[in-house]
Design an enzyme around this catalytic site. Sequence first.
Site, PDB file in Angstrom:
ATOM      1  N   TYR A  22      -5.345   9.583   7.192  1.00  0.00           N
ATOM      2  CA  TYR A  22      -4.269   9.610   6.184  1.00  0.00           C
ATOM      3  C   TYR A  22      -2.870   9.855   6.754  1.00  0.00           C
ATOM      4  CZ  TYR A  22      -8.292   9.864   3.077  1.00  0.00           C
ATOM      5  OH  TYR A  22      -9.465   9.596   2.427  1.00  0.00           O
ATOM      6  N   ALA A  76     -10.499  10.286  -4.607  1.00  0.00           N
ATOM      7  CA  ALA A  76     -11.960  10.152  -4.705  1.00  0.00           C
ATOM      8  C   ALA A  76     -12.410   9.691  -6.093  1.00  0.00           C
ATOM      9  CB  ALA A  76     -12.629  11.480  -4.349  1.00  0.00           C
ATOM     10  N   GLU A  97      -2.542   0.141  -8.261  1.00  0.00           N
ATOM     11  CA  GLU A  97      -3.358   1.103  -7.522  1.00  0.00           C
ATOM     12  C   GLU A  97      -2.954   1.078  -6.044  1.00  0.00           C
ATOM     13  OE1 GLU A  97      -7.347  -0.385  -7.142  1.00  0.00           O
ATOM     14  OE2 GLU A  97      -8.195   1.607  -6.831  1.00  0.00           O
ATOM     15  N   HIS A  99      -3.972   2.872  -2.139  1.00  0.00           N
ATOM     16  CA  HIS A  99      -4.744   3.743  -1.249  1.00  0.00           C
ATOM     17  C   HIS A  99      -4.088   3.733   0.116  1.00  0.00           C
ATOM     18  CE1 HIS A  99      -7.826   4.193  -4.210  1.00  0.00           C
ATOM     19  NE2 HIS A  99      -7.752   2.894  -4.424  1.00  0.00           N
TER      20      HIS A  99
END
Length: 152
Positions: A22, A76, A97, A99
């Site tokens: 990350y 998650a 969205e 990620h």
Amino acid sequence: MKFYIIHGPNINLLGLREPTIYGKENYEALVQFIKNQCDAKQIESVFFQSNHEGDLVDYIQAAYGDADGIIINPAAYTHTSVAILDALKAVGLPAVEVHLSNIYERESFRHHSYAGMACIKTYYGMGFDGYKEAIAYLNDYIKGQNTKKSET
Ligand code: DQA
């Protein structure tokens, strides 16, 4: 133009959590990055992060009547939450969205996104830049919709 920027569990621990996946920058840095991108486009950005599924549902519901669009990284809950999917569908706002990591190159349980089923677009594996793309896409999408509406 006003966007709700919604983050799910453990995103508050960015920088600390699995930095090889990350990155080393923290949540505050992510918020500042997104805010800068939005400010440059005269978009008001409102931030919410929670580790609790119901709170995320409440916040998506609160977007109705207040926000023009939603940018969401459900973390998650992406892979488990029908409640978040239903909330996004219920409010009917355009949502993108994001990620940070490439969920399709990770464990198979990360390959499916419930939230994504209610989103107009998904960006993944681009780190912070995914949000930059998401903001631009959502802004153009909403402006395009408004143009179409005023033409008819
Ligand atoms: C994530 C990917 C999810 O699978 C994970 O549970 C997260 C973060 C991402 O931004 O890459 O918490 O949404």
